[in-house]
Write an enzyme that holds these catalytic residues in place. Structure first.
Site, PDB file in Angstrom:
ATOM      1  N   CYS A 267       9.873 -11.029  -6.426  1.00 51.68           N
ATOM      2  CA  CYS A 267       8.789 -10.085  -6.126  1.00 51.68           C
ATOM      3  C   CYS A 267       9.182  -9.116  -5.023  1.00 51.68           C
ATOM      4  O   CYS A 267       8.612  -8.038  -4.917  1.00 51.68           O
ATOM      5  CB  CYS A 267       7.526 -10.847  -5.743  1.00 51.68           C
ATOM      6  SG  CYS A 267       7.770 -11.959  -4.333  1.00 51.68           S
TER       7      CYS A 267
ATOM      8  N   ASP B 146      11.221 -16.471  -4.675  1.00 46.84           N
ATOM      9  CA  ASP B 146      10.503 -15.745  -3.627  1.00 46.84           C
ATOM     10  C   ASP B 146      11.000 -16.302  -2.299  1.00 46.84           C
ATOM     11  O   ASP B 146      11.733 -17.305  -2.267  1.00 46.84           O
ATOM     12  CB  ASP B 146       8.984 -15.966  -3.816  1.00 46.84           C
ATOM     13  CG  ASP B 146       8.131 -15.189  -2.823  1.00 46.84           C
ATOM     14  OD1 ASP B 146       8.649 -14.276  -2.160  1.00 46.84           O
ATOM     15  OD2 ASP B 146       6.922 -15.501  -2.710  1.00 46.84           O
TER      16      ASP B 146
ATOM     17  N   ARG C 117       5.240  -2.235 -10.607  1.00 52.25           N
ATOM     18  CA  ARG C 117       4.008  -2.430  -9.832  1.00 52.25           C
ATOM     19  C   ARG C 117       3.167  -1.156  -9.914  1.00 52.25           C
ATOM     20  O   ARG C 117       1.952  -1.218 -10.068  1.00 52.25           O
ATOM     21  CB  ARG C 117       4.334  -2.725  -8.354  1.00 52.25           C
ATOM     22  CG  ARG C 117       5.103  -4.013  -8.078  1.00 52.25           C
ATOM     23  CD  ARG C 117       4.250  -5.254  -8.253  1.00 52.25           C
ATOM     24  NE  ARG C 117       3.027  -5.236  -7.501  1.00 52.25           N
ATOM     25  CZ  ARG C 117       2.894  -5.561  -6.206  1.00 52.25           C
ATOM     26  NH1 ARG C 117       3.944  -5.968  -5.536  1.00 52.25           N
ATOM     27  NH2 ARG C 117       1.727  -5.508  -5.602  1.00 52.25           N
TER      28      ARG C 117
ATOM     29  N   ARG D 103      -5.229  -7.096   1.437  1.00 48.85           N
ATOM     30  CA  ARG D 103      -4.176  -8.112   1.640  1.00 48.85           C
ATOM     31  C   ARG D 103      -4.564  -8.886   2.888  1.00 48.85           C
ATOM     32  O   ARG D 103      -4.670  -8.309   3.969  1.00 48.85           O
ATOM     33  CB  ARG D 103      -2.814  -7.443   1.811  1.00 48.85           C
ATOM     34  CG  ARG D 103      -1.761  -8.400   2.336  1.00 48.85           C
ATOM     35  CD  ARG D 103      -0.372  -7.828   2.249  1.00 48.85           C
ATOM     36  NE  ARG D 103       0.094  -7.811   0.872  1.00 48.85           N
ATOM     37  CZ  ARG D 103       1.358  -7.642   0.504  1.00 48.85           C
ATOM     38  NH1 ARG D 103       2.299  -7.457   1.423  1.00 48.85           N
ATOM     39  NH2 ARG D 103       1.701  -7.638  -0.752  1.00 48.85           N
TER      40      ARG D 103
ATOM     41  N   HIS E  32      -1.125 -14.165  -5.514  1.00 46.70           N
ATOM     42  CA  HIS E  32      -0.668 -12.765  -5.533  1.00 46.70           C
ATOM     43  C   HIS E  32      -0.798 -12.265  -6.979  1.00 46.70           C
ATOM     44  O   HIS E  32       0.196 -12.017  -7.661  1.00 46.70           O
ATOM     45  CB  HIS E  32       0.775 -12.683  -5.042  1.00 46.70           C
ATOM     46  CG  HIS E  32       1.212 -11.305  -4.645  1.00 46.70           C
ATOM     47  ND1 HIS E  32       0.372 -10.210  -4.677  1.00 46.70           N
ATOM     48  CD2 HIS E  32       2.415 -10.841  -4.197  1.00 46.70           C
ATOM     49  CE1 HIS E  32       1.035  -9.132  -4.271  1.00 46.70           C
ATOM     50  NE2 HIS E  32       2.273  -9.485  -3.981  1.00 46.70           N
TER      51      HIS E  32
ATOM     52  N   GLN F 111       0.858  -8.959  -8.451  1.00 46.09           N
ATOM     53  CA  GLN F 111       2.305  -9.108  -8.617  1.00 46.09           C
ATOM     54  C   GLN F 111       2.617  -9.742  -9.971  1.00 46.09           C
ATOM     55  O   GLN F 111       3.455  -9.256 -10.739  1.00 46.09           O
ATOM     56  CB  GLN F 111       2.850 -10.007  -7.483  1.00 46.09           C
ATOM     57  CG  GLN F 111       4.321 -10.322  -7.602  1.00 46.09           C
ATOM     58  CD  GLN F 111       5.187  -9.128  -7.279  1.00 46.09           C
ATOM     59  OE1 GLN F 111       5.034  -8.519  -6.235  1.00 46.09           O
ATOM     60  NE2 GLN F 111       6.106  -8.779  -8.167  1.00 46.09           N
TER      61      GLN F 111
HETATM   62  N1  NVA Z   1       5.174 -15.252  -0.769  1.00 44.16           N
HETATM   63  C1  NVA Z   1       5.424 -14.009  -0.090  1.00 44.16           C
HETATM   64  C2  NVA Z   1       5.208 -12.849  -1.014  1.00 44.16           C
HETATM   65  C3  NVA Z   1       5.515 -11.505  -0.434  1.00 44.16           C
HETATM   66  C4  NVA Z   1       5.218 -10.384  -1.361  1.00 44.16           C
HETATM   67  C5  NVA Z   1       4.534 -13.898   1.133  1.00 44.16           C
HETATM   68  O1  NVA Z   1       3.360 -14.281   1.056  1.00 44.16           O
HETATM   69  O2  NVA Z   1       5.015 -13.456   2.182  1.00 44.16           O
HETATM   70  N1   CP Z   2       5.979  -7.839  -3.642  1.00 47.30           N
HETATM   71  C1   CP Z   2       5.160  -7.350  -2.713  1.00 47.30           C
HETATM   72  O1   CP Z   2       3.934  -7.552  -2.745  1.00 47.30           O
HETATM   73  O2   CP Z   2       5.777  -6.574  -1.781  1.00 47.30           O
HETATM   74  P1   CP Z   2       5.134  -5.998  -0.454  1.00 47.30           P
HETATM   75  O3   CP Z   2       4.917  -7.147   0.488  1.00 47.30           O
HETATM   76  O4   CP Z   2       6.151  -5.012   0.062  1.00 47.30           O
HETATM   77  O5   CP Z   2       3.822  -5.344  -0.797  1.00 47.30           O
END
Ligand code: NVA
Ligand code: CP
Length: 308
Positions: A265, A224, A293, A101, A128, A131
């Site tokens: 998500c 989101d 997930r 990540r 993502h 997801q």
């Molecule tokens: N769009 C959000 C998704 C979190 C799972 C982010 O990047 O923070």
């Molecule tokens: N939806 C998602 O990826 O959650 P986290 O940021 O908790 O991993």
């Protein structure tokens, strides 16, 4: 050839359907995967926080008989300037699969370029994908089909989740209607690339400014956060632009004219992109979505490692 999963584009339409269908079998136990990854180890690189992605991948590896090592970048030598190339080459000698990540999608591309083991995108600034593949399974589980459904995405569509959703809907031939303020709308170039790669998809993906127009006839309303990780300095300006118009409320949900479900998500910012009333309602499937997930990670891991 090592198979990576950095973008929804990395799976064909048939592969997405295959992952969805295998996830159903893995979840109901009709395919027994317990212990198949005995002795196999996943490395999980994190530049950003995570609850679902980290825990679901780690639990998936353990339930498959393997193990996972949590590698926050602050504890790796990359934080002191070691190259991504050397990191990828060295980790490939210890591990069997890698998940990362990151802030910059380019970091993942670089990791994958020099890695001899599969690399999975656990979220980048661009996409993502894990997801969204999992969300397609959740939608399939709820409706018993994917084909013919209309998904509506409300909020910040110039983000990772919305981009992966748009690619996935185009690949699967699902209708997607997006509503965002112009400034935070999925970019024209990104959509044009989709329309070019998937002929006919320009008829399926529509962009609006008015959420009520976008959700008409929608089977799913998806949202989101308005402030993705890394965007915290823009929080005030974003909230001013998005609120109150782009909040998913009970009124918006009821306006579709259908039994629409609500998806997110997570993590949710209750009172911002969604009200408590919606996320806690009988129409919300966010916890099934989060649970799935875990099941989908198993399928993705096994598929990339050549076990399925
Ligand atoms: N769009 C959000 C998704 C979190 C799972 C982010 O990047 O923070
Ligand atoms: N939806 C998602 O990826 O959650 P986290 O940021 O908790 O991993």
């Amino acid at each position: 050839m090592v198979m990576h999963f950095l973008s929804v584009w990395d799976f064909t339409r048939d592969e997405i359907y295959k992952i969805v269908s295998l996830t159903e079998n893995i979840k109901d136990g009709s395919i027994d995967v317990k212990g198949v990854l005995e002795g196999k180890i996943m490395g999980m690189i994190f530049e950003k926080p995570s609850t679902r992605t980290r825990v679901s991948f780690e639990v998936a590896m353990k339930q498959l008989g393997g193990d996972a090592i949590y590698l926050p970048t602050s504890s790796l030598q990359v934080s002191r300037g070691e190259s991504i190339k050397d990191t990828a080459k060295v980790l490939s000698r210890y591990l069997d699969i890698l998940m990362a990540r990151v802030y910059r999608h380019e970091t993942l591309v670089e990791l994958a370029r020099y890695s001899d083991i599969p690399v999975i995108n656990g979220l980048s600034d661009l996409e993502h994908p894990v997801q969204i593949i999992s969300d397609f399974y959740t939608i399939y589980e709820h409706f018993g089909r994917l084909y013919g459904l209309k998904i509506s995405y409300i909020g910040d569509s110039d983000n990772n989740v919305a981009r992966s959703l748009a690619i996935g809907c185009a690949q699967l031939g699902l209708e997607l209607s997006i509503a965002s303020p112009e400034k935070y709308s999925i970019s024209r170039e990104f959509l044009d690339e989709i329309f070019e790669k998937v002929p006919g998809s320009e008829k399926l993906i529509k962009v609006y400014e008015d959420p009520y127009e976008a959700v008409r006839d929608a089977d799913v309303i998806y949202t989101d956060t308005f402030v993705s990780m890394g965007m915290e300095s823009e929080a005030e300006e974003r909230l001013k632009t998005f609120l109150p118009r782009y909040q998913v409320t009970m009124d918006l949900l009821r306006s579709t004219g259908k039994d629409t479900v609500f998806m997110h998500c997570l993590p949710a910012h209750r009172g911002h992109e969604v009200t408590d009333e919606v996320i806690d309602s009988e129409y919300s499937i966010v916890y099934d979505q989060a649970e799935n997930r875990l099941h989908t990670q198993k399928t993705i891991i096994l598929y990339l490692m050549g076990y399925l």
